[in-house]
Design an enzyme around this catalytic site. Structure first.
Site, PDB file in Angstrom:
ATOM      1  N   ASP A  66      29.655  58.395  27.665  1.00 55.44           N
ATOM      2  CA  ASP A  66      30.728  59.295  27.253  1.00 55.44           C
ATOM      3  C   ASP A  66      32.047  58.681  27.685  1.00 55.44           C
ATOM      4  O   ASP A  66      32.292  58.496  28.886  1.00 55.44           O
ATOM      5  CB  ASP A  66      30.533  60.664  27.909  1.00 55.44           C
ATOM      6  CG  ASP A  66      31.489  61.721  27.380  1.00 55.44           C
ATOM      7  OD1 ASP A  66      32.536  61.349  26.809  1.00 55.44           O
ATOM      8  OD2 ASP A  66      31.196  62.919  27.554  1.00 55.44           O
ATOM      9  N   TYR A  98      45.375  67.978  18.372  1.00 56.32           N
ATOM     10  CA  TYR A  98      44.946  66.680  17.833  1.00 56.32           C
ATOM     11  C   TYR A  98      46.151  65.788  17.564  1.00 56.32           C
ATOM     12  O   TYR A  98      46.169  64.610  17.937  1.00 56.32           O
ATOM     13  CB  TYR A  98      44.154  66.926  16.555  1.00 56.32           C
ATOM     14  CG  TYR A  98      43.610  65.681  15.883  1.00 56.32           C
ATOM     15  CD1 TYR A  98      42.525  64.999  16.421  1.00 56.32           C
ATOM     16  CD2 TYR A  98      44.169  65.201  14.698  1.00 56.32           C
ATOM     17  CE1 TYR A  98      42.012  63.875  15.801  1.00 56.32           C
ATOM     18  CE2 TYR A  98      43.661  64.077  14.072  1.00 56.32           C
ATOM     19  CZ  TYR A  98      42.578  63.414  14.625  1.00 56.32           C
ATOM     20  OH  TYR A  98      42.081  62.297  14.009  1.00 56.32           O
ATOM     21  N   LYS A 158      47.003  62.188  19.390  1.00 62.27           N
ATOM     22  CA  LYS A 158      47.060  60.945  18.638  1.00 62.27           C
ATOM     23  C   LYS A 158      48.464  60.331  18.686  1.00 62.27           C
ATOM     24  O   LYS A 158      48.609  59.105  18.722  1.00 62.27           O
ATOM     25  CB  LYS A 158      46.625  61.190  17.190  1.00 62.27           C
ATOM     26  CG  LYS A 158      45.134  61.481  17.033  1.00 62.27           C
ATOM     27  CD  LYS A 158      44.275  60.305  17.485  1.00 62.27           C
ATOM     28  CE  LYS A 158      42.809  60.490  17.090  1.00 62.27           C
ATOM     29  NZ  LYS A 158      41.966  59.336  17.500  1.00 62.27           N
ATOM     30  N   THR A 176      34.241  59.761   6.783  1.00 59.71           N
ATOM     31  CA  THR A 176      33.461  59.723   8.015  1.00 59.71           C
ATOM     32  C   THR A 176      32.783  61.075   8.220  1.00 59.71           C
ATOM     33  O   THR A 176      33.159  62.068   7.593  1.00 59.71           O
ATOM     34  CB  THR A 176      34.361  59.440   9.231  1.00 59.71           C
ATOM     35  OG1 THR A 176      35.238  60.570   9.427  1.00 59.71           O
ATOM     36  CG2 THR A 176      35.187  58.180   9.031  1.00 59.71           C
TER      37      THR A 176
END
Length: 248
Positions: free
Chosen positions: A60, A152, A156, A186
């Site tokens: 992880d 998110y 990023k 994906t």
């Protein structure tokens, strides 16, 4: 493209079991590199290792001890590391009203802290190589965020700036760059689109100049270039590979 481009290179791809990471590991091997893939799920990692005749380690990336041990094992197996790809990430699209602290911190840990831990773990091996490269996979959300992706997008965007800063710190021996893909075919993207109606998904893809999801190989080819000596003057750059979305 020829095998000589990556011949003799030793590349670690974290998040290498699926999606962009998987495609990157395969492309690096096709171009002659030794490859090690690291991720949380052993099964896809073993599949990629078989395809690339490479090494796989389950870990992880959010665990400092776990990722350090996996990186060290990869370095021992390959006789060093001179290229590192961070392709880890977890999509979060919860609006602020519903965005609890646990989800916020989980997104930052998965999308920003994990790449930091990976870079720290690999740094001694990259320095020992004399000349090396790091590519961090960010996202279009870093520069053109969605209205419901606060955690998110923040993570990023942080990864892009992190890449620029450590690029300045580690140059010229270790080149660091980042890539901002748009929508890519994906498992993570498929899960996101599956929650939308057919018309909503079509409208979403219509925002991109190509009108489709990018193939992971298309992003992997950008990463491969940044890893290679062909990108020897690229330091602290952020490559936008988004099928034209950022400019619409």
């Amino acid at each position: 493209m020829t095998r000589e481009r990556m011949e003799g290179r030793k590349i670690v791809v974290v998040g290498g079991g699926t999606g962009i990471g998987r495609a990157t590991a395969i492309r690096c091997a096709q171009e002659g590199a030794a490859v090690a893939v690291i991720g949380r799920r052993p099964e896809p990692l073993e599949e990629v290792a078989a395809l690339t005749q490479g090494f796989a380690a389950a870990a992880d990336a959010r665990s400092e001890a776990g990722i350090r041990a996996a990186i060290d094992r990869a370095a021992q197996h390959m006789g060093g590391i001179d290229g590192l790809v961070n392709a880890v990430g977890v999509l979060a699209t919860t609006p602020l009203d519903d965005l609890g602290l646990d989800e916020w911190e989980d997104s930052l840990r998965s999308n920003l802290t994990a790449p930091y831990l990976v870079c720290r773990a690999a740094l001694p091996h990259l320095r020992a190589a004399g000349s090396a490269a790091i590519v961090n996979v960010a996202a279009l959300a870093a520069i053109r965020p969605g209205v419901s992706s606060a955690a998110y997008s923040a993570a990023k965007a942080g990864l892009v700036q992190f890449s620029k800063v450590i690029g300045a710190q580690l140059a010229p021996a270790i080149r660091v760059n980042s890539v901002c893909p748009g929508v890519v075919d994906t498992p993570m993207t498929s899960a996101y689109l599956n929650d939308k109606s057919e018309s909503e998904a079509a409208a979403f893809l219509g925002r991109y100049s190509t009108g489709r999801m990018s193939d992971p190989v298309e992003i992997a080819n950008v990463i491969l270039f940044l890893l290679s000596d062909e990108a020897s003057s690229m330091i602290g750059c952020n490559y936008i590979a988004d099928a034209g979305r950022a400019f619409q």
